[in-house]
Design a protein around this motif. Structure first.
Motif, PDB file in Angstrom:
ATOM      1  N   PHE A   1      13.633  15.676  15.755  1.00  0.00           N
ATOM      2  CA  PHE A   1      14.061  17.062  15.607  1.00  0.00           C
ATOM      3  C   PHE A   1      15.184  17.095  14.576  1.00  0.00           C
ATOM      4  CE2 PHE A   1      16.920  20.526  17.181  1.00  0.00           C
ATOM      5  CZ  PHE A   1      16.095  21.594  16.868  1.00  0.00           C
ATOM      6  N   SER A   2      14.866  17.572  13.377  1.00  0.00           N
ATOM      7  CA  SER A   2      15.858  17.725  12.305  1.00  0.00           C
ATOM      8  C   SER A   2      16.244  19.187  12.246  1.00  0.00           C
ATOM      9  CB  SER A   2      15.269  17.308  10.958  1.00  0.00           C
ATOM     10  OG  SER A   2      14.784  15.989  11.024  1.00  0.00           O
ATOM     11  N   SER A   3      17.546  19.475  12.161  1.00  0.00           N
ATOM     12  CA  SER A   3      17.975  20.867  12.199  1.00  0.00           C
ATOM     13  C   SER A   3      19.207  21.113  11.342  1.00  0.00           C
ATOM     14  CB  SER A   3      18.279  21.292  13.643  1.00  0.00           C
ATOM     15  OG  SER A   3      19.366  20.556  14.166  1.00  0.00           O
ATOM     16  N   LEU A   4      19.333  22.363  10.927  1.00  0.00           N
ATOM     17  CA  LEU A   4      20.517  22.840  10.227  1.00  0.00           C
ATOM     18  C   LEU A   4      21.055  24.014  11.023  1.00  0.00           C
ATOM     19  CD1 LEU A   4      22.392  22.605   7.794  1.00  0.00           C
ATOM     20  CD2 LEU A   4      20.867  24.194   6.589  1.00  0.00           C
ATOM     21  N   LYS A   5      22.261  23.860  11.565  1.00  0.00           N
ATOM     22  CA  LYS A   5      22.833  24.901  12.410  1.00  0.00           C
ATOM     23  C   LYS A   5      23.315  26.081  11.573  1.00  0.00           C
ATOM     24  CE  LYS A   5      25.624  23.786  15.776  1.00  0.00           C
ATOM     25  NZ  LYS A   5      26.633  23.084  16.576  1.00  0.00           N
ATOM     26  N   SER A   6      23.259  27.258  12.186  1.00  0.00           N
ATOM     27  CA  SER A   6      23.820  28.460  11.579  1.00  0.00           C
ATOM     28  C   SER A   6      25.307  28.531  11.950  1.00  0.00           C
ATOM     29  CB  SER A   6      23.092  29.704  12.091  1.00  0.00           C
ATOM     30  OG  SER A   6      23.406  29.920  13.456  1.00  0.00           O
ATOM     31  N   SER A   7      25.954  29.594  11.564  1.00  0.00           N
ATOM     32  CA  SER A   7      27.376  29.743  11.887  1.00  0.00           C
ATOM     33  C   SER A   7      27.583  30.261  13.308  1.00  0.00           C
ATOM     34  CB  SER A   7      28.051  30.678  10.882  1.00  0.00           C
ATOM     35  OG  SER A   7      27.396  31.929  10.876  1.00  0.00           O
ATOM     36  N   ASP A   8      26.543  30.799  13.953  1.00  0.00           N
ATOM     37  CA  ASP A   8      26.663  31.305  15.317  1.00  0.00           C
ATOM     38  C   ASP A   8      26.382  30.169  16.295  1.00  0.00           C
ATOM     39  OD1 ASP A   8      26.602  32.539  17.776  1.00  0.00           O
ATOM     40  OD2 ASP A   8      25.347  34.210  17.123  1.00  0.00           O
ATOM     41  N   ASN A   9      27.440  29.623  16.874  1.00  0.00           N
ATOM     42  CA  ASN A   9      27.302  28.504  17.796  1.00  0.00           C
ATOM     43  C   ASN A   9      27.683  28.874  19.223  1.00  0.00           C
ATOM     44  OD1 ASN A   9      26.441  26.456  15.927  1.00  0.00           O
ATOM     45  ND2 ASN A   9      28.479  26.580  15.060  1.00  0.00           N
ATOM     46  N   SER A  10      27.670  30.174  19.537  1.00  0.00           N
ATOM     47  CA  SER A  10      28.055  30.604  20.876  1.00  0.00           C
ATOM     48  C   SER A  10      27.138  29.969  21.920  1.00  0.00           C
ATOM     49  CB  SER A  10      28.010  32.128  20.976  1.00  0.00           C
ATOM     50  OG  SER A  10      26.734  32.611  20.629  1.00  0.00           O
ATOM     51  N   ASP A  11      27.738  29.359  22.910  1.00  0.00           N
ATOM     52  CA  ASP A  11      27.042  28.696  24.027  1.00  0.00           C
ATOM     53  C   ASP A  11      26.288  27.429  23.635  1.00  0.00           C
ATOM     54  OD1 ASP A  11      27.880  30.849  25.545  1.00  0.00           O
ATOM     55  OD2 ASP A  11      25.920  31.810  25.603  1.00  0.00           O
ATOM     56  N   TYR A  12      26.287  27.054  22.378  1.00  0.00           N
ATOM     57  CA  TYR A  12      25.455  25.934  21.933  1.00  0.00           C
ATOM     58  C   TYR A  12      25.768  24.641  22.693  1.00  0.00           C
ATOM     59  CZ  TYR A  12      23.207  22.420  19.067  1.00  0.00           C
ATOM     60  OH  TYR A  12      22.433  21.365  18.647  1.00  0.00           O
ATOM     61  N   GLU A  13      27.031  24.244  22.707  1.00  0.00           N
ATOM     62  CA  GLU A  13      27.399  22.957  23.327  1.00  0.00           C
ATOM     63  C   GLU A  13      27.067  22.941  24.808  1.00  0.00           C
ATOM     64  OE1 GLU A  13      28.246  20.225  21.779  1.00  0.00           O
ATOM     65  OE2 GLU A  13      28.221  21.253  19.850  1.00  0.00           O
ATOM     66  N   GLU A  14      27.378  24.020  25.493  1.00  0.00           N
ATOM     67  CA  GLU A  14      27.113  24.108  26.933  1.00  0.00           C
ATOM     68  C   GLU A  14      25.619  23.997  27.230  1.00  0.00           C
ATOM     69  OE1 GLU A  14      27.313  27.485  30.427  1.00  0.00           O
ATOM     70  OE2 GLU A  14      28.659  27.677  28.715  1.00  0.00           O
ATOM     71  N   ILE A  15      24.811  24.735  26.494  1.00  0.00           N
ATOM     72  CA  ILE A  15      23.368  24.719  26.738  1.00  0.00           C
ATOM     73  C   ILE A  15      22.750  23.407  26.278  1.00  0.00           C
ATOM     74  CG2 ILE A  15      21.183  25.844  26.167  1.00  0.00           C
ATOM     75  CD1 ILE A  15      22.721  28.513  26.290  1.00  0.00           C
ATOM     76  N   ALA A  16      23.261  22.820  25.204  1.00  0.00           N
ATOM     77  CA  ALA A  16      22.764  21.521  24.752  1.00  0.00           C
ATOM     78  C   ALA A  16      22.973  20.464  25.841  1.00  0.00           C
ATOM     79  CB  ALA A  16      23.453  21.105  23.455  1.00  0.00           C
ATOM     80  N   LYS A  17      24.121  20.492  26.498  1.00  0.00           N
ATOM     81  CA  LYS A  17      24.387  19.544  27.589  1.00  0.00           C
ATOM     82  C   LYS A  17      23.418  19.757  28.744  1.00  0.00           C
ATOM     83  CE  LYS A  17      29.268  18.902  26.571  1.00  0.00           C
ATOM     84  NZ  LYS A  17      30.643  19.186  26.996  1.00  0.00           N
ATOM     85  N   LYS A  18      23.119  21.015  29.051  1.00  0.00           N
ATOM     86  CA  LYS A  18      22.152  21.309  30.120  1.00  0.00           C
ATOM     87  C   LYS A  18      20.764  20.799  29.758  1.00  0.00           C
ATOM     88  CE  LYS A  18      24.447  25.373  31.993  1.00  0.00           C
ATOM     89  NZ  LYS A  18      24.398  26.832  32.186  1.00  0.00           N
ATOM     90  N   MET A  19      20.391  20.943  28.484  1.00  0.00           N
ATOM     91  CA  MET A  19      19.076  20.461  28.052  1.00  0.00           C
ATOM     92  C   MET A  19      18.992  18.944  28.148  1.00  0.00           C
ATOM     93  SD  MET A  19      16.856  22.809  27.354  1.00  0.00           S
ATOM     94  CE  MET A  19      17.528  23.620  28.805  1.00  0.00           C
ATOM     95  N   VAL A  20      20.079  18.258  27.832  1.00  0.00           N
ATOM     96  CA  VAL A  20      20.091  16.793  27.945  1.00  0.00           C
ATOM     97  C   VAL A  20      19.872  16.390  29.401  1.00  0.00           C
ATOM     98  CG1 VAL A  20      21.549  14.737  27.798  1.00  0.00           C
ATOM     99  CG2 VAL A  20      21.454  16.331  25.883  1.00  0.00           C
ATOM    100  N   GLU A  21      20.555  17.055  30.315  1.00  0.00           N
ATOM    101  CA  GLU A  21      20.376  16.730  31.733  1.00  0.00           C
ATOM    102  C   GLU A  21      18.960  17.050  32.197  1.00  0.00           C
ATOM    103  OE1 GLU A  21      22.460  14.896  33.547  1.00  0.00           O
ATOM    104  OE2 GLU A  21      23.487  14.804  31.611  1.00  0.00           O
ATOM    105  N   LEU A  22      18.415  18.156  31.739  1.00  0.00           N
ATOM    106  CA  LEU A  22      17.060  18.542  32.120  1.00  0.00           C
ATOM    107  C   LEU A  22      16.021  17.568  31.576  1.00  0.00           C
ATOM    108  CD1 LEU A  22      15.181  20.594  33.493  1.00  0.00           C
ATOM    109  CD2 LEU A  22      15.218  21.909  31.350  1.00  0.00           C
ATOM    110  N   VAL A  23      16.145  17.187  30.310  1.00  0.00           N
ATOM    111  CA  VAL A  23      15.142  16.293  29.720  1.00  0.00           C
ATOM    112  C   VAL A  23      15.173  14.919  30.387  1.00  0.00           C
ATOM    113  CG1 VAL A  23      16.463  15.310  27.775  1.00  0.00           C
ATOM    114  CG2 VAL A  23      14.005  15.665  27.555  1.00  0.00           C
TER     115      VAL A  23
END
Length: 108
Positions: A15-37
């Protein structure tokens, strides 16, 4: 950190990605996705990094293609994918590859 993968063959989702400037909730949800996966059948591990310009690569490792398909269709993951398209990413690309061989080096 290196993922602790089994002897090949297994699969890699890149998964290659380029983030936008809107990072609201990103870190929190990314951590949840790691736990889920981590709880998904067939998930073997992952390696991830992001540079200062917002370009990142995450490689997740999977036992088989069916496990990847199940993860792709996971309800929570699908909601997060949609939020990523709407808010977090300017661009992303996903590649799936079969790992046929691996080798490495480690200085002790």
């Amino acid at each position: 950190m290196f993922a602790n993968t089994p002897k090949p063959p297994y699969y890699a989702v890149i998964f290659s990605s380029l983030k936008s400037s809107d990072n609201s909730d990103y870190e929190e949800i990314a951590k949840k996705m790691v736990e889920l996966v981590k709880s998904q059948d067939g998930f073997l591990g992952y390696e991830s990094l992001r540079d200062e310009n917002g370009f990142g690569i995450t490689v997740s490792y999977w036992r088989d293609l069916n496990s990847i398909k199940k993860w792709k269709s996971n309800v929570e993951h699908k909601k997060t994918q949609q939020k990523g398209k709407e808010l977090w990413y300017k661009k992303y690309k996903i590649r799936i590859a079969k790992v046929e061989q691996e080798y490495g080096f480690e200085r002790l």
